[in-house]
Design a protein around this motif. Structure first.
Motif, PDB file in Angstrom:
ATOM      1  N   GLY A 435     134.285  85.017 102.159  1.00  0.00           N
ATOM      2  CA  GLY A 435     135.393  85.305 103.065  1.00  0.00           C
ATOM      3  C   GLY A 435     136.273  86.460 102.642  1.00  0.00           C
ATOM      4  N   GLN A 436     136.638  86.539 101.354  1.00  0.00           N
ATOM      5  CA  GLN A 436     137.533  87.605 100.899  1.00  0.00           C
ATOM      6  C   GLN A 436     136.881  88.981 101.062  1.00  0.00           C
ATOM      7  OE1 GLN A 436     138.412  87.676  96.689  1.00  0.00           O
ATOM      8  NE2 GLN A 436     140.244  88.937  96.959  1.00  0.00           N
ATOM      9  N   LEU A 437     135.629  89.089 100.667  1.00  0.00           N
ATOM     10  CA  LEU A 437     134.934  90.378 100.758  1.00  0.00           C
ATOM     11  C   LEU A 437     134.747  90.785 102.215  1.00  0.00           C
ATOM     12  CD1 LEU A 437     132.137  89.914  98.048  1.00  0.00           C
ATOM     13  CD2 LEU A 437     134.523  90.581  97.748  1.00  0.00           C
ATOM     14  N   LEU A 438     134.346  89.833 103.047  1.00  0.00           N
ATOM     15  CA  LEU A 438     134.111  90.146 104.461  1.00  0.00           C
ATOM     16  C   LEU A 438     135.418  90.493 105.176  1.00  0.00           C
ATOM     17  CD1 LEU A 438     131.512  87.341 105.296  1.00  0.00           C
ATOM     18  CD2 LEU A 438     131.044  89.775 104.921  1.00  0.00           C
ATOM     19  N   HIS A 439     136.488  89.817 104.818  1.00  0.00           N
ATOM     20  CA  HIS A 439     137.792  90.122 105.426  1.00  0.00           C
ATOM     21  C   HIS A 439     138.204  91.564 105.128  1.00  0.00           C
ATOM     22  CE1 HIS A 439     141.992  89.851 106.593  1.00  0.00           C
ATOM     23  NE2 HIS A 439     142.333  90.248 105.374  1.00  0.00           N
ATOM     24  N   LEU A 440     138.040  91.960 103.897  1.00  0.00           N
ATOM     25  CA  LEU A 440     138.405  93.310 103.471  1.00  0.00           C
ATOM     26  C   LEU A 440     137.683  94.367 104.303  1.00  0.00           C
ATOM     27  CD1 LEU A 440     139.825  95.029 101.179  1.00  0.00           C
ATOM     28  CD2 LEU A 440     137.672  94.831  99.937  1.00  0.00           C
ATOM     29  N   LEU A 441     136.390  94.181 104.489  1.00  0.00           N
ATOM     30  CA  LEU A 441     135.579  95.166 105.214  1.00  0.00           C
ATOM     31  C   LEU A 441     135.783  95.070 106.718  1.00  0.00           C
ATOM     32  CD1 LEU A 441     132.336  94.678 103.098  1.00  0.00           C
ATOM     33  CD2 LEU A 441     133.965  96.567 102.927  1.00  0.00           C
ATOM     34  N   SER A 653     141.091  90.333  92.566  1.00  0.00           N
ATOM     35  CA  SER A 653     142.028  91.419  92.851  1.00  0.00           C
ATOM     36  C   SER A 653     141.417  92.328  93.912  1.00  0.00           C
ATOM     37  CB  SER A 653     142.321  92.217  91.586  1.00  0.00           C
ATOM     38  OG  SER A 653     141.159  92.932  91.183  1.00  0.00           O
ATOM     39  N   LEU A 654     142.270  93.076  94.615  1.00  0.00           N
ATOM     40  CA  LEU A 654     141.797  93.964  95.677  1.00  0.00           C
ATOM     41  C   LEU A 654     140.778  94.956  95.145  1.00  0.00           C
ATOM     42  CD1 LEU A 654     141.945  95.056  98.565  1.00  0.00           C
ATOM     43  CD2 LEU A 654     143.920  96.436  97.861  1.00  0.00           C
ATOM     44  N   GLN A 655     141.054  95.521  93.985  1.00  0.00           N
ATOM     45  CA  GLN A 655     140.138  96.508  93.408  1.00  0.00           C
ATOM     46  C   GLN A 655     138.783  95.880  93.092  1.00  0.00           C
ATOM     47  OE1 GLN A 655     141.108  98.042  89.491  1.00  0.00           O
ATOM     48  NE2 GLN A 655     140.302 100.079  90.015  1.00  0.00           N
ATOM     49  N   ILE A 659     135.048  96.752  94.716  1.00  0.00           N
ATOM     50  CA  ILE A 659     133.885  97.097  93.873  1.00  0.00           C
ATOM     51  C   ILE A 659     132.736  96.133  94.133  1.00  0.00           C
ATOM     52  CG2 ILE A 659     133.070  97.229  91.481  1.00  0.00           C
ATOM     53  CD1 ILE A 659     135.935  98.096  90.695  1.00  0.00           C
ATOM     54  N   PHE A 660     133.063  94.846  94.237  1.00  0.00           N
ATOM     55  CA  PHE A 660     132.045  93.812  94.465  1.00  0.00           C
ATOM     56  C   PHE A 660     131.361  94.023  95.819  1.00  0.00           C
ATOM     57  CE2 PHE A 660     131.420  88.882  94.152  1.00  0.00           C
ATOM     58  CZ  PHE A 660     130.061  89.088  93.951  1.00  0.00           C
ATOM     59  N   ALA A 661     132.151  94.275  96.860  1.00  0.00           N
ATOM     60  CA  ALA A 661     131.584  94.492  98.198  1.00  0.00           C
ATOM     61  C   ALA A 661     130.661  95.697  98.211  1.00  0.00           C
ATOM     62  CB  ALA A 661     132.708  94.666  99.210  1.00  0.00           C
ATOM     63  N   LYS A 662     131.066  96.737  97.504  1.00  0.00           N
ATOM     64  CA  LYS A 662     130.229  97.946  97.438  1.00  0.00           C
ATOM     65  C   LYS A 662     128.939  97.667  96.675  1.00  0.00           C
ATOM     66  CE  LYS A 662     130.539 102.901  96.484  1.00  0.00           C
ATOM     67  NZ  LYS A 662     131.411 104.009  96.018  1.00  0.00           N
ATOM     68  N   LYS A 663     129.048  96.900  95.595  1.00  0.00           N
ATOM     69  CA  LYS A 663     127.862  96.572  94.791  1.00  0.00           C
ATOM     70  C   LYS A 663     126.853  95.764  95.608  1.00  0.00           C
ATOM     71  CE  LYS A 663     126.502  95.011  90.242  1.00  0.00           C
ATOM     72  NZ  LYS A 663     126.100  96.364  89.871  1.00  0.00           N
ATOM     73  N   LEU A 664     127.360  94.882  96.464  1.00  0.00           N
ATOM     74  CA  LEU A 664     126.473  94.066  97.302  1.00  0.00           C
ATOM     75  C   LEU A 664     125.964  94.821  98.531  1.00  0.00           C
ATOM     76  CD1 LEU A 664     128.329  90.601  97.238  1.00  0.00           C
ATOM     77  CD2 LEU A 664     126.260  91.232  95.996  1.00  0.00           C
ATOM     78  N   THR A 665     126.353  96.072  98.677  1.00  0.00           N
ATOM     79  CA  THR A 665     126.012  96.949  99.816  1.00  0.00           C
ATOM     80  C   THR A 665     126.611  96.451 101.131  1.00  0.00           C
ATOM     81  OG1 THR A 665     123.864  95.923 100.377  1.00  0.00           O
ATOM     82  CG2 THR A 665     123.845  97.653  98.687  1.00  0.00           C
ATOM     83  N   LEU A 666     127.568  95.538 101.038  1.00  0.00           N
ATOM     84  CA  LEU A 666     128.262  95.088 102.246  1.00  0.00           C
ATOM     85  C   LEU A 666     129.076  96.228 102.856  1.00  0.00           C
ATOM     86  CD1 LEU A 666     129.517  91.523 101.208  1.00  0.00           C
ATOM     87  CD2 LEU A 666     128.110  92.056 103.206  1.00  0.00           C
ATOM     88  N   THR A 667     129.633  97.082 102.005  1.00  0.00           N
ATOM     89  CA  THR A 667     130.411  98.229 102.486  1.00  0.00           C
ATOM     90  C   THR A 667     129.547  99.132 103.349  1.00  0.00           C
ATOM     91  OG1 THR A 667     131.718  98.120 100.443  1.00  0.00           O
ATOM     92  CG2 THR A 667     131.906 100.130 101.767  1.00  0.00           C
ATOM     93  N   ASP A 668     128.334  99.397 102.900  1.00  0.00           N
ATOM     94  CA  ASP A 668     127.410 100.249 103.664  1.00  0.00           C
ATOM     95  C   ASP A 668     127.020  99.586 104.980  1.00  0.00           C
ATOM     96  OD1 ASP A 668     127.485 102.051 101.583  1.00  0.00           O
ATOM     97  OD2 ASP A 668     125.645 101.304 100.637  1.00  0.00           O
ATOM     98  N   PHE A 669     126.790  98.286 104.938  1.00  0.00           N
ATOM     99  CA  PHE A 669     126.402  97.583 106.158  1.00  0.00           C
ATOM    100  C   PHE A 669     127.501  97.662 107.206  1.00  0.00           C
ATOM    101  CE2 PHE A 669     126.493  93.752 108.785  1.00  0.00           C
ATOM    102  CZ  PHE A 669     125.225  93.789 109.344  1.00  0.00           C
ATOM    103  N   PHE A 670     128.746  97.401 106.810  1.00  0.00           N
ATOM    104  CA  PHE A 670     129.852  97.417 107.772  1.00  0.00           C
ATOM    105  C   PHE A 670     130.119  98.819 108.309  1.00  0.00           C
ATOM    106  CE2 PHE A 670     130.586  93.097 106.709  1.00  0.00           C
ATOM    107  CZ  PHE A 670     131.407  92.578 107.707  1.00  0.00           C
ATOM    108  N   ALA A 671     129.758  99.833 107.554  1.00  0.00           N
ATOM    109  CA  ALA A 671     129.945 101.211 108.025  1.00  0.00           C
ATOM    110  C   ALA A 671     129.039 101.537 109.208  1.00  0.00           C
ATOM    111  CB  ALA A 671     129.689 102.186 106.878  1.00  0.00           C
ATOM    112  N   THR A 672     127.977 100.723 109.383  1.00  0.00           N
ATOM    113  CA  THR A 672     127.039 100.969 110.486  1.00  0.00           C
ATOM    114  C   THR A 672     127.437 100.247 111.768  1.00  0.00           C
ATOM    115  OG1 THR A 672     125.615  99.072 109.933  1.00  0.00           O
ATOM    116  CG2 THR A 672     125.171 101.160 108.794  1.00  0.00           C
ATOM    117  N   LEU A 673     128.454  99.424 111.716  1.00  0.00           N
ATOM    118  CA  LEU A 673     128.831  98.635 112.898  1.00  0.00           C
ATOM    119  C   LEU A 673     129.501  99.502 113.958  1.00  0.00           C
ATOM    120  CD1 LEU A 673     130.199  95.383 111.192  1.00  0.00           C
ATOM    121  CD2 LEU A 673     127.921  95.792 112.131  1.00  0.00           C
TER     122      LEU A 673
END
Length: 673
Positions: A435-441, A653-655, A659-673
């Motif tokens: 939830g925390q990672l997905l909320h951020l993205l 922490s936010l930082q 970092i965790f979201a980026k490592k899991l490639t969740l950041t890249d996935f959400f960028a495609t939405l």
């Protein structure tokens, strides 16, 4: 059989009961049914207390004040001493949140209502109860509640039709509460295990012995047959019943009837079993059984916490058993017997009792007011030791999307009605822990995500696949319903175009079965089951689900590397001033890749394969991103990412979250939405 003459063989039975419980709690897996020692105690208590009440009624000397004064002198001093020492010692070893929870259970225990507290907050075999120092007070609370009601019932019944009315009352108690027990054990397991209305029949079985015609001397063979059958049945229960069984249910009838058979048949009859039970060593352990029972669990729990919740070795098991008995002896000699045989008027007993309980409640309240004396640890340590903080989700609102499910669910990202892009996070508790990672993205991309319906892997449908949860017998039908409601909702709401499927796939594969493939429907531990069966079955269930979601963008979130052990206690122990044994780095700073990847192999393979079969499905496999040839990460940005043995925490922490979201490639996935 109404005389209350001392029977040493009953102390021998008490010894078997208390040793069974202590050995079971000390971690001897072979004694899987050691908890049935409590059932033996109940039968003994029902037998003895009924003798006391009936004798005094027939002598016209029964007094409520006298009865309760004797109970108070017998039970309260040792119990209150144990509770207060436990609460005091907890200050040097427990984290603030655990200390706070202990204080809550201590208040209920002091008032002999611990069973109510634990019924509401945890199952007896849950991991959380293994580190709850007062959970064992549930059984004593049931006895006290029984003692509070029972004398009134017997006294009123005796006024009407003497012993006949008492007999009928006891029969009614047995039948009604046993039927309630078997009718609720599968649907309300916690209530059935912890509460008097589903346990009273066990004490009633002991009480009923008084109304059986005594066996004559010429029936010695029958007495021997009954006693040895009972003895065998008790030992059968100790080694055959386990925490995976629906209990008490029908199974509790085995040790209860067995105990009753022994008590009944050995009255005025001598045989080899009686000689065993009256052995002076066994009788002595029986005499100290109450105090030993009181003290064994805090001793075991505090040691488990001190060593950061790892399993005990053989030497530790033996030491814990012996220390429990030694402490029980000291409590019996200097507390239990000291107060039990002191001469006081009933009024003095009640005054002292009331004062002692009041002082205890006030002292324990100081822990509650200070939230477990939270100043004892730093904010950083609180972050990895407070379950409430670690579970907290950044919900922007709670909504009720499904008319057929009367629950509200957490929305993350942006509010539901104002979002241009909408999605759902669908799965079990592992859908929540992202939830925390997905909320951020989602917030950055203007996406609204609802985490629903929780509790079940999305593909669970009884037509294709089931999961074996012994403590939740309606799990499959419940999940089938919830998942079908969610699927119907998705098909009706075309604006919801993102579906994130997350679940504890690696554990689920070890619990999956069908009526044709029943291997995983057994009482074996999770790590003993066959994940390949679950993997094969899940492919069928996955395809049946995904075939109905071809118009949605699907993200399959694989399992994070699963520790299968609590890392937080070790991480906590490294920095705290509290009484904790330090851990080696390999106990918490990283996971062994070979072991971890072997655990995840089948579930990761299924997720990869399924994602390749559908153009609208993307898979993220965390083990590929968090593990190298030797180790899997447990820390990111110098923060422990876990909250227990299989979930990530939601208060990074936010930082670190970024970092965790980026490592899991969740950041890249959400960028495609």
């Amino acid at each position: 059989m109404k005389k209350t003459t001392y029977r040493p063989e009953i102390d021998g039975l008490r010894a078997i009961a208390v040793l069974a419980v202590i050995i079971f709690h000390a971690g001897v897996e072979q004694l899987s049914g050691g908890f049935i020692g409590v059932d033996i105690f109940y039968v003994i208590s029902g037998f003895l207390i009924t003798a006391i009440i009936i004798n005094s009624l027939e002598k016209k000397s029964f007094s409520y004040a006298g009865f309760y004064a004797r109970r108070a002198k017998r039970l309260l001093p040792a119990a209150l001493m144990m509770i207060l020492v436990t609460v005091a010692f907890a200050a040097v070893i427990l984290s603030p949140e655990k200390y706070y929870q202990l204080a809550k259970s201590a208040e209920f225990s002091t008032l002999f209502m611990a069973n109510i507290w634990f019924m509401k907050h945890s199952g007896y075999f849950d991991l959380s109860t293994q580190i709850s120092p007062l959970v064992h007070m549930w059984s004593l609370s049931i006895e006290e509640q029984f003692y509070f009601c029972y004398p009134f019932l017997l006294a009123v019944a005796y006024k009407f039709r003497k012993l006949q009315a008492i007999y009928l009352s006891i029969v009614f108690i047995i039948i009604s509460t046993f039927l309630l027990n078997i009718s609720l054990v599968n649907t309300y397991p916690n209530f059935t295990f912890y509460m008097l209305p589903t346990r009273a029949w066990e004490l009633g079985i002991g009480a009923l012995i008084h109304f059986l015609p005594p066996l004559r001397h010429k029936q010695a063979n029958l007495a021997s047959a009954l006693s040895f059958t009972g003895f065998v049945a008790i030992f059968y229960s100790l080694f055959s019943i386990s925490e995976n069984d629906a209990y008490p249910g029908y199974l509790a009838a085995i040790p209860t009837l067995a105990t009753a058979a022994i008590i009944y048949s050995l009255h005025h009859h001598n045989n080899l079993l009686k000689k065993l039970l009256v052995n002076k060593n066994l009788v002595f352990i029986g005499q100290i059984s109450y105090s030993s029972y009181l003290w064994h669990w805090p001793i075991i729990v505090f040691y488990r916490i001190y060593i950061n919740e790892r399993a005990f070795n053989f030497t530790e098991i033996v030491a814990l058993i012996l220390i429990s008995l030694l402490t029980g002896f000291l409590s019996w000699k200097y507390v239990e017997n000291h107060f039990r045989y002191k001469e006081h008027t009933n009024k003095q007993v009640f005054n002292i009792t009331g004062m002692a309980i009041a002082i205890s409640v006030i002292l324990i309240a100081s822990v509650l007011v200070t939230r477990g004396f939270s100043d004892r640890v730093s904010e950083d340590l609180a972050k990895i030791s407070n379950k409430k903080l670690m579970r907290s989700l950044p919900c922007v609102e709670q909504i009720k999307p499904f008319s057929a499910i009367d629950e509200q669910f957490c929305v993350i990202g942006v509010p539901w009605q104002s979002a241009d892009k909408k999605g759902i996070v669908w799965g079990d508790s592992h859908s929540l822990h992202f939830g925390q990672l997905l909320h951020l993205l989602a917030k950055k991309q203007g996406v609204s995500l609802i985490i629903a319906p929780r509790k079940c892997p999305a593909y669970l449908n009884e037509r294709y696949i089931k999961s074996h949860y012994p403590k939740y017998p309606n799990f499959n039908s419940h999940c089938t319903f919830r998942n079908q409601v969610t699927l119907n909702w998705l098909q009706d709401h075309h604006e919801v175009n993102l579906v994130i499927l997350a679940a504890s796939w690696s554990a689920q594969h070890r619990m999956h079965y069908t009526d044709q493939y029943l291997e995983n429907k057994s009482n074996a531990k999770l790590n003993k089951k066959n994940p390949d069966i679950g993997a094969s079955l899940s492919k069928v269930a996955f395809r049946a689900l995904l075939a109905q979601l071809t118009d949605k963008k699907i993200l399959l979130m694989g399992d994070i590397p699963r520790p299968n052990k609590n890392l937080n206690e070790c991480a906590f122990s490294q920095e705290t001033i509290l009484l904790r044994k330090k851990c080696e780095p390999n106990q918490y700073k990283y996971l062994d890749s070979k072991t971890t990847l072997a655990w995840h192999k089948s579930s990761d393979k299924v997720i990869q394969k399924i994602s390749q079969e559908y153009d609208n499905v993307t898979a993220i496999i965390p083990t590929e991103l968090m593990c190298n040839k030797k180790h899997c990460q447990t820390f990111i940005n110098k923060e422990l990412i876990y909250r227990d043995d299989n979930h990530i925490r939601s208060n990074l922490s936010l930082q670190t979250a970024e970092i965790f979201a980026k490592k899991l490639t969740l950041t890249d996935f959400f960028a495609t939405l």
